[in-house]
Motif scaffolding. Structure first.
Motif, mmCIF file in Angstrom:
data_model
loop_
_atom_site.group_PDB
_atom_site.id
_atom_site.type_symbol
_atom_site.label_atom_id
_atom_site.label_comp_id
_atom_site.label_asym_id
_atom_site.label_seq_id
_atom_site.Cartn_x
_atom_site.Cartn_y
_atom_site.Cartn_z
ATOM 1 N N LEU A 81 0.830 -1.211 0.000
ATOM 2 C CA LEU A 81 0.000 0.000 0.000
ATOM 3 C C LEU A 81 0.859 1.253 0.000
ATOM 4 C CD1 LEU A 81 -3.127 -0.029 0.038
ATOM 5 C CD2 LEU A 81 -2.144 -2.171 0.813
ATOM 6 N N GLN A 82 1.948 1.228 0.753
ATOM 7 C CA GLN A 82 2.801 2.413 0.832
ATOM 8 C C GLN A 82 3.475 2.707 -0.505
ATOM 9 O OE1 GLN A 82 5.266 1.466 4.212
ATOM 10 N NE2 GLN A 82 3.850 2.423 5.647
ATOM 11 N N ALA A 278 12.577 12.464 4.127
ATOM 12 C CA ALA A 278 11.448 11.806 4.786
ATOM 13 C C ALA A 278 10.792 12.754 5.764
ATOM 14 C CB ALA A 278 11.921 10.536 5.500
ATOM 15 N N GLU A 279 9.614 12.333 6.239
ATOM 16 C CA GLU A 279 8.852 13.137 7.184
ATOM 17 C C GLU A 279 9.099 12.718 8.635
ATOM 18 O OE1 GLU A 279 4.851 12.694 5.933
ATOM 19 O OE2 GLU A 279 5.086 13.906 4.127
ATOM 20 N N CYS A 280 9.718 11.552 8.822
ATOM 21 C CA CYS A 280 10.011 11.062 10.159
ATOM 22 C C CYS A 280 11.012 9.927 10.048
ATOM 23 C CB CYS A 280 8.734 10.581 10.866
ATOM 24 S SG CYS A 280 7.989 9.177 10.033
ATOM 25 N N LYS A 281 11.496 9.438 11.190
ATOM 26 C CA LYS A 281 12.473 8.352 11.193
ATOM 27 C C LYS A 281 11.888 7.076 10.592
ATOM 28 C CE LYS A 281 15.542 9.465 15.088
ATOM 29 N NZ LYS A 281 16.030 8.989 16.402
ATOM 30 N N GLU A 286 12.059 3.055 6.139
ATOM 31 C CA GLU A 286 11.406 2.309 5.066
ATOM 32 C C GLU A 286 11.997 2.665 3.701
ATOM 33 O OE1 GLU A 286 7.398 3.418 5.755
ATOM 34 O OE2 GLU A 286 7.092 1.962 7.387
ATOM 35 N N ARG A 287 12.302 3.938 3.495
ATOM 36 C CA ARG A 287 12.893 4.337 2.220
ATOM 37 C C ARG A 287 14.339 3.852 2.102
ATOM 38 N NH1 ARG A 287 10.265 10.408 1.226
ATOM 39 N NH2 ARG A 287 8.130 9.616 0.963
ATOM 40 N N ALA A 288 15.044 3.783 3.222
ATOM 41 C CA ALA A 288 16.405 3.249 3.198
ATOM 42 C C ALA A 288 16.384 1.766 2.833
ATOM 43 C CB ALA A 288 17.071 3.446 4.566
ATOM 44 N N TYR A 310 12.755 0.217 14.435
ATOM 45 C CA TYR A 310 12.862 0.632 15.830
ATOM 46 C C TYR A 310 14.100 0.060 16.527
ATOM 47 C CZ TYR A 310 7.941 1.242 14.663
ATOM 48 O OH TYR A 310 6.773 1.541 14.031
ATOM 49 N N SER A 311 14.992 -0.605 15.782
ATOM 50 C CA SER A 311 16.199 -1.146 16.399
ATOM 51 C C SER A 311 17.159 -0.012 16.745
ATOM 52 C CB SER A 311 16.886 -2.127 15.452
ATOM 53 O OG SER A 311 18.156 -2.492 15.934
ATOM 54 N N ASP A 312 17.815 -0.140 17.910
ATOM 55 C CA ASP A 312 18.795 0.876 18.287
ATOM 56 C C ASP A 312 20.091 0.738 17.497
ATOM 57 O OD1 ASP A 312 19.691 -1.452 19.373
ATOM 58 O OD2 ASP A 312 19.850 -0.731 21.426
ATOM 59 N N LYS A 313 20.188 -0.292 16.658
ATOM 60 C CA LYS A 313 21.364 -0.449 15.796
ATOM 61 C C LYS A 313 21.305 0.475 14.583
ATOM 62 C CE LYS A 313 22.038 -5.306 17.058
ATOM 63 N NZ LYS A 313 22.086 -6.697 16.558
ATOM 64 N N VAL A 314 20.111 0.955 14.269
ATOM 65 C CA VAL A 314 19.936 1.868 13.136
ATOM 66 C C VAL A 314 20.177 3.293 13.625
ATOM 67 C CG1 VAL A 314 18.370 2.673 11.339
ATOM 68 C CG2 VAL A 314 18.256 0.298 12.110
ATOM 69 N N LYS A 315 21.099 3.997 12.974
ATOM 70 C CA LYS A 315 21.453 5.351 13.394
ATOM 71 C C LYS A 315 21.033 6.363 12.332
ATOM 72 C CE LYS A 315 23.527 3.534 16.944
ATOM 73 N NZ LYS A 315 22.863 3.551 18.261
ATOM 74 N N PHE A 316 20.578 7.540 12.786
ATOM 75 C CA PHE A 316 20.163 8.612 11.888
ATOM 76 C C PHE A 316 20.864 9.899 12.266
ATOM 77 C CE2 PHE A 316 16.399 5.833 11.760
ATOM 78 C CZ PHE A 316 16.238 5.694 10.390
#
Length: 322
Positions: A81-82, A278-281, A286-288, A310-316
């Protein structure tokens, strides 16, 4: 083709998720993807909808329904859907629809402050109660387990832990005085710990570790388990709110991606990096992931080890577009 392969294909073509297939058949994802490849079945063949169905989906999305609600209605994945929304320039909804307001009154600001204070009180209610803490710390409710490799034994003192080590270690190894002191300190820590699900690790001079674990009495373990589940839910809920908070801009992401070795056991990690708007994390993640899929291909992506949302391994790193 054996019975397991036929069951995998049947469930997969009935739009059953990979995780659910693994659970039902007691197999693993690599076996499922291997079966699909050998039978020339691609994931892209699933969820094919007619143009009329897609138009109905778009109508429901434009009418205010979320992608999750529409996905449940049609029995498909939310990602389908997205992607449909992106192709048709429909903004992705993140939580509740967001509206900028610059006309907040003093009364609204007071209400917002009170709400924040109430949330703080609610968070404090998840601290361990004194009654539960006393039960967790009571010696009669605690059993200590010493673990070394695959060997484990119940111990009641540091001396028993040392004896256990000598009984399972190779004869060519000897514990140093520093090792013994370290074991005594670690055992003291485990006796004072009010977090029974966290092991205490004691490094040894033989380039190995001794671990201490706590086992609670069944009735106390059940109470502490309920407390832990509520606490974990609170933490995850806070992370979700942060990831979904409306904050449009450019997100630089760093995702550790694991690649299996040829025999499928060892994993080597590398950082997948890039920048997305993006509009949020949550949307940035999802786009990454979509970008990673497009770079490595669907088939190879399915064999990668990627940390979940939501994993803390993903950094932004965020940069505003203002």
């Amino acid at each position: 083709m054996d019975d397991l392969d036929r069951q995998i294909i049947e469930l997969y073509q009935n739009n059953v998720k990979i995780v659910e297939i693994c659970r039902q058949l007691g197999t693993h994802t690599q076996r499922i993807y291997k079966t699909l490849r050998e039978n020339n079945i691609s994931e892209k063949k699933r969820y094919r909808f007619t143009q009329e169905t897609q138009e109905k989906m778009l109508e429901m999305l434009r009418g205010g329904m979320s992608s999750l609600e529409v996905a449940k209605e049609f029995g498909c994945d939310r990602g389908i859907l997205q992607r449909l929304m992106q192709r048709n320039n429909i903004p992705l909804q993140v939580g509740r629809p967001w509206h900028r307001r610059n006309d907040k009154t003093e009364h609204e600001e007071v209400l917002k402050t009170q709400e924040s204070e109430n949330q703080q009180v609610d968070r404090n209610t998840y601290d361990m109660s004194e009654v539960l803490r006393r039960e967790v710390m009571a010696p009669e409710n605690r059993t200590y387990i010493a673990c070394f490799h695959k060997s484990r034994q119940q111990v009641s003192s540091a001396a028993e832990a040392v004896s256990f080590l000598y009984s399972v270690m190779s004869r060519r190894f000897t514990l140093s005085p520093e090792d013994v002191r370290g074991i005594e300190d670690a055992f003291r820590q485990v006796q004072e710990s009010d977090k029974p699900r966290q092991a205490i690790v004691c490094p040894l001079s033989i380039n190995d570790n001794l671990r201490f674990k706590i086992l609670l009495a069944p009735e106390v373990s059940e109470k502490y388990g309920e407390f832990s589940r509520r606490n974990d839910f609170r933490i995850l809920d806070g992370v979700k709110k942060e990831w979904r908070s409306f904050n449009p801009g450019m997100y630089s992401f760093y995702i550790p991606v694991g690649v299996y070795s040829g025999n499928g056991d060892a994993v080597k990690y590398y950082d997948f990096k890039g920048t997305v708007q993006a509009e949020c994390k949550e949307q940035a993640y999802e786009r990454a992931i979509d970008k990673l899929k497009s770079e490595v291909g669907e088939e190879r992506f399915n064999n990668l080890k990627v940390p979940g949302k939501y994993s803390d391994k993903v950094k932004f790193n965020f940069k505003s577009m203002d």
